[in-house]
Design a protein around this motif. Structure first.
Motif, short mmCIF file in Angstrom:
data_model
loop_
_atom_site.label_atom_id
_atom_site.label_comp_id
_atom_site.label_asym_id
_atom_site.label_seq_id
_atom_site.Cartn_x
_atom_site.Cartn_y
_atom_site.Cartn_z
N VAL A 146 61.48 -66.47 21.12
CA VAL A 146 60.75 -65.91 19.99
C VAL A 146 61.15 -64.46 19.84
O VAL A 146 61.10 -63.70 20.80
N LEU A 147 61.55 -64.09 18.64
CA LEU A 147 61.90 -62.71 18.38
C LEU A 147 60.66 -61.85 18.31
O LEU A 147 59.64 -62.26 17.76
N ALA A 148 60.77 -60.65 18.86
CA ALA A 148 59.60 -59.77 18.90
C ALA A 148 59.16 -59.34 17.52
O ALA A 148 58.00 -59.09 17.26
N ASP A 149 60.13 -59.25 16.58
CA ASP A 149 59.77 -58.80 15.22
C ASP A 149 58.93 -59.82 14.48
O ASP A 149 58.19 -59.47 13.57
N GLU A 150 59.06 -61.11 14.85
CA GLU A 150 58.35 -62.16 14.13
C GLU A 150 56.99 -62.48 14.74
O GLU A 150 56.28 -63.32 14.22
N VAL A 151 56.65 -61.84 15.84
CA VAL A 151 55.37 -62.12 16.48
C VAL A 151 54.25 -61.44 15.68
O VAL A 151 54.32 -60.25 15.40
N LYS A 152 53.24 -62.19 15.31
CA LYS A 152 52.10 -61.66 14.56
C LYS A 152 50.86 -61.74 15.43
O LYS A 152 50.61 -62.76 16.07
N ASN A 153 50.11 -60.70 15.40
CA ASN A 153 48.89 -60.64 16.19
C ASN A 153 47.70 -60.96 15.29
O ASN A 153 47.39 -60.19 14.37
N PRO A 154 47.03 -62.09 15.49
CA PRO A 154 45.89 -62.42 14.63
C PRO A 154 44.78 -61.39 14.72
O PRO A 154 44.09 -61.12 13.72
N ALA A 155 44.60 -60.80 15.88
CA ALA A 155 43.54 -59.79 16.02
C ALA A 155 43.82 -58.59 15.14
O ALA A 155 42.89 -58.04 14.52
N MET A 156 45.07 -58.16 15.07
CA MET A 156 45.41 -57.02 14.22
C MET A 156 45.23 -57.35 12.75
O MET A 156 44.80 -56.50 11.96
N GLU A 157 45.57 -58.59 12.36
CA GLU A 157 45.38 -58.99 10.96
C GLU A 157 43.89 -59.00 10.60
O GLU A 157 43.50 -58.53 9.52
N LYS A 158 43.06 -59.52 11.51
CA LYS A 158 41.62 -59.52 11.24
C LYS A 158 41.07 -58.11 11.19
O LYS A 158 40.20 -57.80 10.37
N LEU A 159 41.59 -57.26 12.07
CA LEU A 159 41.15 -55.87 12.08
C LEU A 159 41.51 -55.18 10.77
O LEU A 159 40.72 -54.39 10.24
N GLU A 160 42.68 -55.51 10.24
CA GLU A 160 43.08 -54.90 8.96
C GLU A 160 42.20 -55.41 7.81
O GLU A 160 41.82 -54.63 6.92
N LEU A 161 41.84 -56.68 7.83
CA LEU A 161 40.95 -57.22 6.80
C LEU A 161 39.57 -56.58 6.88
O LEU A 161 38.97 -56.25 5.86
N VAL A 162 39.07 -56.41 8.10
CA VAL A 162 37.77 -55.77 8.27
C VAL A 162 37.81 -54.33 7.79
O VAL A 162 36.87 -53.84 7.17
N ARG A 163 38.93 -53.66 8.06
CA ARG A 163 39.05 -52.27 7.62
C ARG A 163 39.03 -52.17 6.09
O ARG A 163 38.35 -51.32 5.52
N LYS A 164 39.78 -53.06 5.42
CA LYS A 164 39.79 -53.04 3.95
C LYS A 164 38.41 -53.40 3.39
O LYS A 164 37.96 -52.79 2.41
N TRP A 165 37.75 -54.39 4.01
CA TRP A 165 36.42 -54.77 3.53
C TRP A 165 35.43 -53.63 3.71
O TRP A 165 34.61 -53.36 2.83
N SER A 166 35.50 -52.94 4.84
CA SER A 166 34.58 -51.82 5.09
C SER A 166 34.83 -50.69 4.11
O SER A 166 33.88 -50.08 3.59
N LEU A 167 36.09 -50.42 3.82
CA LEU A 167 36.41 -49.36 2.86
C LEU A 167 35.92 -49.72 1.47
O LEU A 167 35.35 -48.88 0.76
#
Length: 369
Positions: free
Chosen positions: A108-129
């Motif tokens: 697995v290439l490191a560039d293609e690895v996605k962290n679900p926790a970071m994606e959820k954190l980004e969604l929470v950040r946008k929702w809070s803003l």
């Protein structure tokens, strides 16, 4: 003389060799006593690099001195010149030339690895803003400091709809009360008719009087059941109009109002940024704010169009439904209190109302076709 001189010269020439042999034997004895002393005698090349043969000998001696369980396959020997600050460094890693253990499995290439926790954190950040901006906009409007986008025609239609919904709910509540009371009255009239009929059979001197009273109460109970069917049919249709059709439109109105608040919140942010200085730090923020404003403006325009269309269809449906139900209610009440049984039955046939069979467990008397 010459021969004696030659012999002495020969002895002198071989004397250093004897010392060298003696030093080699002493070095071998010391190497047997302490393997670590051999590291001090490692010869180097003119460039400060270890010779291959001596390096291999040093690695073999080091392997013997290492603890059990740590082999050369797990170590890497690095030698430096005399001018280096590090000497005899042992680094962890596979030994050159040894067999490296590879784990099987997909690469697995490191560039293609996605962290679900970071994606959820980004969604929470946008929702809070977004929540913060909307809350600030609502408070500003209530305090009279923030501007508010108003569609006068649409807002008036929404206010009328909410007011009518309250009035229709009141009519619905009163009609349900009338239905409950009429049901009790019809039940009482039927019991009274049965009592009169029983006395008519047991009292011969009052047989006639008890008889026609029994017939009257039974006729009233029958007409009451017919009227009750018409009233319940009226209640069912008005309830569908108020609690389903109008409520669905009001749900769209709530979504429109939320979109309007978001639109005003991002519009206010863009206006504040445009009033400030324009430099290398503020221009990216202004561009991002412009993009967000455009997204929420499109959402607001779409929701406003949806509300306008739903209000138009609701008005047409409301007029049609209430016209038929009000005509039914009027004709049924008038025929019942006029004692016109034929007209009352004709009213139910006109609106395709079917009464339930006697003895049904359901409280309603109607069944919509």
């Amino acid at each position: 003389m010459s021969e004696h001189r030659n012999e002495s010269t020969t002895v002198d020439e071989f004397h250093p060799a004897g010392e060298e042999v003696q030093s080699d034997s002493e070095g071998g004895a010391m190497a047997q006593e302490s393997p670590k002393n051999s590291a001090a005698e490692i010869p180097v090349t003119s460039n400060g690099q270890l010779e291959d043969s001596h390096e291999h000998s040093f690695n073999r001696d080091l392997k013997r001195s290492l603890p059990v369980g740590l082999g050369l396959s797990e170590t890497k020997i690095t030698s430096h010149g005399f001018d280096s600050t590090k000497e005899g460094v042992v680094e962890a890693g596979p030994f050159p030339g040894g067999r490296a253990q590879q784990k099987s499995g997909p690469v697995v290439l490191a560039d293609e690895v996605k962290n679900p926790a970071m994606e959820k954190l980004e969604l929470v950040r946008k929702w809070s803003l977004n929540t913060y901006k909307c809350t600030r906009q609502i408070i500003s409007e209530k305090l009279g400091r923030g501007s508010r986008t108003v569609d006068l025609e649409l807002e008036a239609q929404i206010d009328i709809l909410r007011d009518n919904k309250k009035k229709y709910e009141n009519i619905l509540k009163l009609a349900q009360t009338l239905s409950t009371q009429l049901f009790q009255m019809v039940h009482t009239q039927r019991q009274l008719g049965d009592a009169f009929a029983d006395l008519s059979l047991k009292s011969l001197e009052l047989h006639e009087e008890f008889g026609y009273n029994a017939d009257t109460q039974k006729l009233l109970a029958k007409n009451g059941e017919t009227l009750l069917g018409a009233i319940n049919f009226f209640i069912a249709n008005v309830n569908t109009l108020v609690n389903k059709t109008i409520e669905d439109t009001l749900l769209t109105v709530k979504q429109y109002e939320s979109a309007r608040i978001e639109y005003d919140a991002y519009r206010t942010d863009l206006e504040e940024l445009n009033l400030g200085p324009r430099d290398a730090n503020t221009l990216p923020k202004i561009e991002q704010s412009q993009q967000l404003f455009q997204v929420h403006k499109e959402k607001y325009d779409k929701m406003r169009n949806d509300v306008s269309i739903k209000l138009k269809f609701l008005e047409e449906n409301k007029v049609k439904v209430l016209h038929n139900q009000l005509v039914l209610f009027h004709n049924a009440i008038a025929a019942y209190f006029a004692g016109n049984q034929k007209q009352l039955e004709q009213t139910l046939k006109q609106f395709h109302i079917k009464l339930k069979t006697p003895g049904a467990d359901a409280p309603s008397w109607l069944e919509e076709q």
